[in-house]
Design a protein around this motif. Structure first.
Motif, short mmCIF file in Angstrom:
data_model
loop_
_atom_site.label_atom_id
_atom_site.label_comp_id
_atom_site.label_asym_id
_atom_site.label_seq_id
_atom_site.Cartn_x
_atom_site.Cartn_y
_atom_site.Cartn_z
N VAL A 256 0.85 -1.19 0.00
CA VAL A 256 0.00 0.00 0.00
C VAL A 256 0.89 1.24 0.00
O VAL A 256 1.82 1.34 0.82
N THR A 257 0.62 2.17 -0.90
CA THR A 257 1.36 3.42 -0.96
C THR A 257 0.51 4.55 -0.41
O THR A 257 -0.71 4.40 -0.22
N GLU A 258 1.16 5.69 -0.17
CA GLU A 258 0.39 6.85 0.29
C GLU A 258 -0.60 7.30 -0.76
O GLU A 258 -1.69 7.77 -0.44
N ALA A 259 -0.25 7.12 -2.03
CA ALA A 259 -1.18 7.47 -3.10
C ALA A 259 -2.43 6.60 -3.03
O ALA A 259 -3.55 7.07 -3.31
N ASP A 260 -2.27 5.34 -2.64
CA ASP A 260 -3.43 4.45 -2.50
C ASP A 260 -4.38 4.98 -1.43
O ASP A 260 -5.61 4.86 -1.57
N LEU A 261 -3.82 5.54 -0.37
CA LEU A 261 -4.65 6.06 0.71
C LEU A 261 -5.38 7.34 0.32
O LEU A 261 -6.36 7.73 0.96
N ALA A 262 -4.89 8.00 -0.72
CA ALA A 262 -5.51 9.25 -1.18
C ALA A 262 -6.62 9.01 -2.20
O ALA A 262 -7.27 9.95 -2.63
N ALA A 263 -6.85 7.76 -2.57
CA ALA A 263 -7.88 7.44 -3.57
C ALA A 263 -9.27 7.65 -2.98
O ALA A 263 -9.46 7.62 -1.76
N PRO A 264 -10.27 7.83 -3.84
CA PRO A 264 -11.65 8.02 -3.34
C PRO A 264 -12.19 6.81 -2.60
O PRO A 264 -13.01 6.95 -1.69
N SER A 265 -11.78 5.63 -3.02
CA SER A 265 -12.20 4.40 -2.33
C SER A 265 -11.03 3.43 -2.32
O SER A 265 -10.08 3.56 -3.10
N ALA A 266 -11.10 2.48 -1.44
CA ALA A 266 -9.97 1.59 -1.20
C ALA A 266 -9.94 0.45 -2.20
O ALA A 266 -10.98 -0.18 -2.48
N GLY A 267 -8.74 0.15 -2.69
CA GLY A 267 -8.54 -1.04 -3.49
C GLY A 267 -8.34 -2.25 -2.60
O GLY A 267 -8.38 -2.17 -1.37
#
Length: 226
Positions: free
Chosen positions: A131-142
């Motif tokens: 998990v990257t910080e960019a992943d945490l900034a997404a509208p919803s979680a992958g």
């Protein structure tokens, strides 16, 4: 301001010398003396606020747990001290519950914390789940973020298992209060799970029926673990 607060707090516990300046601390002094409170929980909370100004990422779970030792565990220790129920075993269980509640709050607030440039998910766990910080900034979680949140939620759940024995060891209003804390944590975890561990759109909110069910479950388990 925190330095000034700490200096004033130490006046509360001094046996001689200057009176505390802040009216809240002056009002605290009689309770400190009546309940024989120690300064450590208060100092821990002040230090946690200092740490919030300097630390925005945590590399390991051990580092995060050390933060919870300052930011959350003192609250439970003060509750025990104020009610005259402190014992080593209760403190141990209370620390586990308080750390769990802090972790649950962090899980609920991942998106909000990131907006403030704070991440309370251990970097070692983020790396493990890719998990990257960019992943945490997404509208919803992958999928990777959901797996990470599920992992941290289970960690909090395991800590909350110390709750029913703690609840079962006390009586009266304190029993209900502690059951509310533990049940509230359980209810929040249920909401996170019901959201598929996608906390990025916003904090999953526990319902009142869920909270009441969880408190009832804690009280039932406590009866058998007194």
């Amino acid at each position: 301001m925190l330095d000034a607060l700490e200096t004033d707090l130490r006046r509360v516990f001094a046996t001689t010398g200057e009176e505390p300046h802040h009216p809240l601390l002056r009002n605290l002094r009689p309770t400190v003396r009546r309940r024989a409170l120690t300064p450590e929980p208060f100092l821990g909370l002040i230090e946690a606020n200092r740490q919030d100004q300097k630390v925005r990422r945590y590399g390991t779970y051990a580092e995060l747990a050390a933060y919870c030792e300052l930011s959350a565990n003192p609250v439970g220790r003060l509750v025990l001290a104020l009610t005259g129920t402190t014992s080593p075993e209760r403190v141990r269980r209370s620390d586990a519950v308080c750390t769990a509640l802090q972790i649950v709050e962090h899980l609920q607030d991942v998106a909000e914390d990131l907006e403030r440039d704070r991440i309370y998910l251990p970097a070692e766990d983020m790396e493990r789940f890719r998990v990257t910080e960019a992943d945490l900034a997404a509208p919803s979680a992958g999928a990777s973020v959901r797996a990470l949140i599920a992992y941290e939620a289970q960690r909090a759940s395991d800590l909350l298992d110390e709750g029913p024995p703690l609840v079962g060891s006390v009586d009266g209003r304190l029993k209900l209060l502690l059951a509310g804390f533990v049940g509230g944590g359980r209810s929040a975890l249920t909401a996170i799970s019901a959201a598929g561990f996608d906390v990025l759109p916003g904090p999953p909110k526990p319902t009142k029926p869920s909270l009441l069910r969880e408190v009832g479950t804690v009280l039932r388990r406590a009866r058998g673990e007194r």
